[in-house]
Motif scaffolding. Structure first.
Motif, PDB file in Angstrom:
ATOM      1  N   TYR A 124      -0.883  -7.376   0.372  1.00  0.00           N
ATOM      2  CA  TYR A 124      -0.831  -8.941   0.066  1.00  0.00           C
ATOM      3  C   TYR A 124      -2.198  -9.684   0.750  1.00  0.00           C
ATOM      4  O   TYR A 124      -2.523 -10.651   0.399  1.00  0.00           O
ATOM      5  CB  TYR A 124       0.473  -9.651   0.617  1.00  0.00           C
ATOM      6  N   VAL A 128      -1.093 -13.764   4.049  1.00  0.00           N
ATOM      7  CA  VAL A 128       0.489 -13.528   3.723  1.00  0.00           C
ATOM      8  C   VAL A 128       1.247 -12.826   4.595  1.00  0.00           C
ATOM      9  O   VAL A 128       2.189 -12.910   5.257  1.00  0.00           O
ATOM     10  CB  VAL A 128       0.636 -13.056   2.411  1.00  0.00           C
ATOM     11  N   ASN A 434       4.374  -8.847  -5.802  1.00  0.00           N
ATOM     12  CA  ASN A 434       2.966  -9.276  -5.360  1.00  0.00           C
ATOM     13  C   ASN A 434       3.233 -10.499  -4.292  1.00  0.00           C
ATOM     14  O   ASN A 434       4.039 -10.729  -3.819  1.00  0.00           O
ATOM     15  CB  ASN A 434       1.965  -9.882  -6.337  1.00  0.00           C
ATOM     16  N   GLN A 435       1.987 -10.984  -3.982  1.00  0.00           N
ATOM     17  CA  GLN A 435       1.928 -12.117  -2.678  1.00  0.00           C
ATOM     18  C   GLN A 435       2.847 -13.181  -2.975  1.00  0.00           C
ATOM     19  O   GLN A 435       3.188 -13.906  -1.916  1.00  0.00           O
ATOM     20  CB  GLN A 435       0.410 -12.455  -2.459  1.00  0.00           C
ATOM     21  N   CYS A 439       6.047 -14.494  -0.623  1.00  0.00           N
ATOM     22  CA  CYS A 439       6.134 -15.828  -0.267  1.00  0.00           C
ATOM     23  C   CYS A 439       7.466 -16.476  -0.517  1.00  0.00           C
ATOM     24  O   CYS A 439       8.010 -17.169   0.334  1.00  0.00           O
ATOM     25  CB  CYS A 439       5.081 -16.550  -0.462  1.00  0.00           C
ATOM     26  N   SER A 498       7.454 -12.217  -8.593  1.00  0.00           N
ATOM     27  CA  SER A 498       6.277 -11.602  -8.779  1.00  0.00           C
ATOM     28  C   SER A 498       6.138 -11.216 -10.291  1.00  0.00           C
ATOM     29  O   SER A 498       4.944 -11.474 -10.624  1.00  0.00           O
ATOM     30  CB  SER A 498       6.560 -10.115  -7.832  1.00  0.00           C
TER      31      SER A 498
END
Length: 552
Positions: A124, A128, A434-435, A439, A498
């Motif tokens: 990431y 993150v 994914n990032q 989050c 994501s």
């Protein structure tokens, strides 16, 4: 009761022995640093990745069998509202190490990582990963507080000195030898500490079983005599909380940097797996004395002892039942051996928590984000400062709470509810997350956990759950396994968000690097942030456009 000077002297001898081993190991660490062709800071964090298999087994076992494990196991047996049926610690730790060996060891060793946070930085990026590091740090601090609090209460019971003084002395010794030699000091002191734990606790068992103040365990296991039967009971409605407690410790433990630190330090994948298997068996063996002592305490007529009435539970001292039982049901010299074993258990875990938090702070925060050109000496200084700060904060918290079980559960709770979904996704669903999803999962997990509340920390219960039961005192009991529910919801949120981010990226509503993990210049290294990669791509596009203009 006067100060037990003989006990203080014996404790002093024990601390000097541990400190001497730490000093010797620090010299070994310095020799390894001179031979090291790579980063010297990695020697402090994961040794030379060549720990002897027996040292690996001892340090892995000693890390898990800490003050929280030993005192918490005795506490739950003695507690009349719990009992053996609720002693989820031993089977949970056994499962933790078996699952770790089967599914996680090879997965994390393939790229020669140094910390668990390396996985998040590689996938990431630094920003993150820095956010995800915060729950790891909180959990390590709570873990250190748990084991230091256990020792403080124990020493105050047996030796009649103040608990804060015992906490300060123990923290100082652990901080000192961790500062001296990093993982080598921690691992080699674990060897002598585990010997103290194994021999000391089992030495006490025959003496406490020969006490004349308790009724036969076979009777009190199923009959209410001095308190509810120590075997406890599980009703159908208790299934959810019981499963929740088990999984919090079994799966939450797979997020501890201390676990991966020993996995990374092993010489091979096979050695790392064998270490976990053998340590799992040792965890069960070392829980038996605590369980027996808790059962004896639950079967004791305290009015026949010098402790008198009301009982320890009625005085709110259930968390200290193991040292109380050693003090009042055993000869004095036996209680001294027991306190030595407990001190060993505490030291073996608190040093692991200190080094765990310090390694991630120095490598993943300072080196990879704050000062990317930092020298190896500077990184080692940051490791030492971090060890000191985490130790001081943990010692401060250890003086604020009486129940060891609460700190023990909360430490794993933070990781299980919030971080276990992140670890599972980055290891096993790497191509699907994914990032943005990471989050979102973190925010949702934290929000739900806060809304459910935690009375032991003064966090109000704002979110009623299906099947909640209200006690006469107004206390709410959750029958739904809410931590597991939050964990599963977090995984779902990570994957869905994501996927949504990918769709938005394909529609050019987000940046074009949603899929792409950030790669370093060698396996396990992380240097570039996602934001930096974006800037590099934009600069290349800008130069390309300038070239096109000049050509035209």
């Amino acid at each position: 009761m006067a100060v037990n000077w003989l006990g203080l002297v014996s404790m002093g001898v024990f601390y000097l022995a541990v400190l001497g081993m730490g000093v010797w190991a620090s010299r070994k660490s310095k020799r390894e640093e001179k031979k090291c062709t790579g980063n010297q800071s990695e020697v402090a964090m994961v040794g030379g990745r060549d720990l002897n298999i027996w040292v690996s087994i001892f340090t892995m076992t000693a890390t898990w069998v800490g003050g929280g494990y030993i005192l918490g196991s005795a506490e739950v047996i003695y507690n009349p509202t719990r009992g053996l049926a609720w002693a989820t610690g031993p089977p949970a730790f056994f499962l933790n190490l078996i699952i770790g060996a089967l599914f996680f060891v090879k997965k994390v060793r393939v790229k020669k990582y140094v910390t668990i946070t390396d996985l998040f930085q590689e996938k990431y990026g630094n920003t993150v990963a820095a956010i995800l590091f915060i729950p790891f740090l909180i959990s390590d601090i709570l873990w250190a507080a748990c084991v230091l609090g256990g020792l403080g209460g124990t020493v105050s019971v047996v030796m009649d000195i103040s608990a804060p003084l015992a906490v300060v002395i123990s923290a100082a010794v652990a901080i000192l030898y961790t500062l001296l030699g990093g993982l080598y000091s921690v691992a080699y002191t674990d060897v002598i500490q585990l010997c103290f734990i194994l021999l000391g606790l089992w030495f006490c068992v025959p003496f406490i079983l020969s006490s004349s103040s308790f009724a036969p365990l076979s009777v009190t296991a199923v009959t209410k005599l001095y308190q509810e039967p120590w075997i406890g009971k599980l009703e159908l409605a208790d299934t959810g909380p019981w499963i929740d407690d088990l999984l919090v410790l079994a799966l939450g433990g797979l997020c501890y940097q201390a676990f991966y630190q020993r996995v990374f330090a092993a010489a091979s994948d096979a050695q790392a797996q064998i270490t976990c298997y053998v340590a799992a068996v040792f965890c069960i063996i070392l829980a038996i004395p605590s369980i027996l002592i808790g059962a004896v305490a639950a079967s004791t007529d305290w009015n026949q002892t010098t402790f008198g009435v009301p009982s320890p539970y009625e005085q709110g001292r259930a968390g200290m039942i193991l040292p109380i039982a050693l003090q009042y049901l055993c000869p004095p010299f036996v209680s001294l051996v027991g306190i030595g074993a407990l001190a060993a258990a505490v030291m073996s875990s608190v040093d692991s928590a200190l080094l765990s938090a310090a390694s991630q702070t120095a490598r993943n925060i300072y080196k990879n984000i704050i000062h990317k050109q930092a020298s190896e000496k500077t990184i080692l200084v940051v490791v030492k400062v971090s060890v000191l700060l985490v130790g001081l904060i943990g010692a401060g918290l250890a003086m604020t709470m009486s129940s060891i079980l609460i700190f023990w559960i909360l430490s794993a709770d933070v990781l299980y509810s919030v971080m276990f979904p992140q670890v599972v996704c980055v290891m096993f669903l790497s191509e699907q997350v994914n990032q943005y999803g990471a989050c979102a999962g973190l925010v949702v997990g934290l929000l739900l956990r806060l809304l459910v509340g935690e009375p032991s920390l003064g966090i109000p219960e704002l979110l009623p759950l299906p099947g909640d039961r209200i006690h006469e005192d107004g206390h709410r009991v959750h029958l739904l396994p809410f931590r597991t529910a939050i964990m599963l919801i977090s995984i779902l949120i990570i994957v869905l968000v994501s996927r949504l981010a990918v769709c938005m990226s394909e529609s050019r509503l987000l940046g074009q690097n949603v899929h792409r993990p950030v790669q370093g210049d060698r396996p396990g290294s992380v240097h570039k942030d996602v934001d930096e990669t974006d800037e590099l791509n934009q600069e290349q596009l800008h130069l390309s456009s300038l070239g096109s203009v000049e050509a035209s």
